[in-house]
Design a protein around this motif. Structure first.
Motif, short mmCIF file in Angstrom:
data_model
loop_
_atom_site.label_atom_id
_atom_site.label_comp_id
_atom_site.label_asym_id
_atom_site.label_seq_id
_atom_site.Cartn_x
_atom_site.Cartn_y
_atom_site.Cartn_z
N SER A 38 0.82 -1.22 0.00
CA SER A 38 0.00 0.00 0.00
C SER A 38 0.85 1.27 0.00
O SER A 38 0.32 2.36 -0.19
CB SER A 38 -0.91 0.01 1.23
OG SER A 38 -0.16 0.20 2.41
N GLY A 39 2.16 1.12 0.24
CA GLY A 39 3.04 2.27 0.26
C GLY A 39 3.17 2.94 1.62
O GLY A 39 3.87 3.94 1.76
N SER A 40 2.50 2.38 2.64
CA SER A 40 2.61 2.99 3.98
C SER A 40 3.91 2.61 4.69
O SER A 40 4.26 3.22 5.69
CB SER A 40 1.39 2.64 4.83
OG SER A 40 1.27 1.25 4.98
N SER A 41 4.60 1.59 4.18
CA SER A 41 5.93 1.25 4.69
C SER A 41 6.91 1.17 3.52
O SER A 41 6.53 0.73 2.43
CB SER A 41 5.92 -0.11 5.41
OG SER A 41 5.16 -0.04 6.58
N SER A 42 8.14 1.54 3.76
CA SER A 42 9.16 1.48 2.71
C SER A 42 9.83 0.11 2.71
O SER A 42 9.72 -0.67 3.66
CB SER A 42 10.21 2.57 2.95
OG SER A 42 10.97 2.26 4.12
N TRP A 43 10.57 -0.16 1.64
CA TRP A 43 11.33 -1.40 1.55
C TRP A 43 12.29 -1.50 2.73
O TRP A 43 12.43 -2.56 3.33
CB TRP A 43 12.13 -1.43 0.24
CG TRP A 43 11.28 -1.57 -0.98
CD1 TRP A 43 10.80 -0.57 -1.77
CD2 TRP A 43 10.81 -2.78 -1.55
NE1 TRP A 43 10.05 -1.08 -2.79
CE2 TRP A 43 10.04 -2.45 -2.69
CE3 TRP A 43 10.97 -4.13 -1.22
CZ2 TRP A 43 9.43 -3.41 -3.48
CZ3 TRP A 43 10.36 -5.08 -2.02
CH2 TRP A 43 9.61 -4.71 -3.14
N LEU A 44 12.95 -0.40 3.06
CA LEU A 44 13.91 -0.40 4.16
C LEU A 44 13.23 -0.71 5.49
O LEU A 44 13.76 -1.49 6.29
CB LEU A 44 14.64 0.94 4.22
CG LEU A 44 15.74 1.06 5.29
CD1 LEU A 44 16.82 0.01 5.07
CD2 LEU A 44 16.33 2.47 5.27
N GLU A 45 12.07 -0.12 5.73
CA GLU A 45 11.34 -0.38 6.98
C GLU A 45 10.96 -1.85 7.10
O GLU A 45 11.10 -2.45 8.16
CB GLU A 45 10.09 0.50 7.06
CG GLU A 45 10.38 1.96 7.32
CD GLU A 45 9.13 2.83 7.16
OE1 GLU A 45 9.02 3.80 7.93
OE2 GLU A 45 8.29 2.55 6.28
#
Length: 197
Positions: free
Chosen positions: A139-146
């Motif tokens: 959904s885009g609420s978390s980044s790949w890094l997160e």
């Protein structure tokens, strides 16, 4: 099973008689559902680690677009009572043989049954946490890094943390921990992971 407590809970005077506190809009893990005499109940644990059967009307399903799927760890049992009603129980398989005892009470004198409930909740909580995390990535609420950092934390966490990851879930965590933006489409990744668990 990811369940969200809805506003019906706070608005309904019956909920106060449950002697069981939930927070509206908070997520809870369900490990069983019983439908008896056309009324549905979920077996859930609250923030105080107390388990009980709560009427299903107080919950909504997962807020995520990706559909929640049963895993192989779940089963179904049907029973017909003397008065003609069918009872349908959907639960983690280790709980199905004990569904009668669990339906009567969750003040469990038998430590074995209490441990079964605890393990089922810890296992399903682990599965739910992965589902929520990959959906937040899609959904885009978390980044790949997160997501990568979260997966690394889960792999390093002591087993007493309250979750219990299966072997396949540990493989998924290892895969998530190595992700970066150039590797895959997040929607595709989310669908693939949820299909696996």
């Amino acid at each position: 099973m990811i369940l969200f407590c809805n506003s019906t809970y706070s608005d309904d005077s019956q909920s106060k008689r449950l002697d069981f506190s939930l927070s509206v809009n908070s997520a809870y893990t369900g490990v069983a559902m019983v439908i008896s005499e056309s009324v549905s109940y979920f077996l859930v644990r609250n923030d105080s680690f107390v388990c009980t059967w709560v009427p299903a009307k107080y919950f909504d399903a997962s807020e995520f677009d990706t559909a929640w799927r049963f895993s192989a760890a779940w089963g179904i049992r049907t029973d017909r009572t003397d008065d003609g009603w069918w009872r349908i129980a959907v639960a983690r398989r280790e709980l199905l043989p004990h569904i009668d005892t669990l339906a009567d009470s969750l003040t469990l004198d038998d430590p074995h049954r209490a441990e079964l409930v605890d393990v089922a909740i810890r296992s399903e909580t682990a599965r739910d946490s992965i589902i929520k995390t990959v959906n937040s990535l899609a959904s885009g609420s978390s980044s790949w890094l997160e997501v990568s950092n979260w997966a690394l934390e889960q792999l390093d966490t002591d087993r007493e943390s309250g979750v219990l990851y299966s072997d396949i879930e540990i493989e998924i965590l290892a895969e998530l921990s190595t992700l970066d933006e150039s590797q895959a489409d997040s929607d595709e990744l989310s669908r693939r992971i949820i299909d696996r668990i």
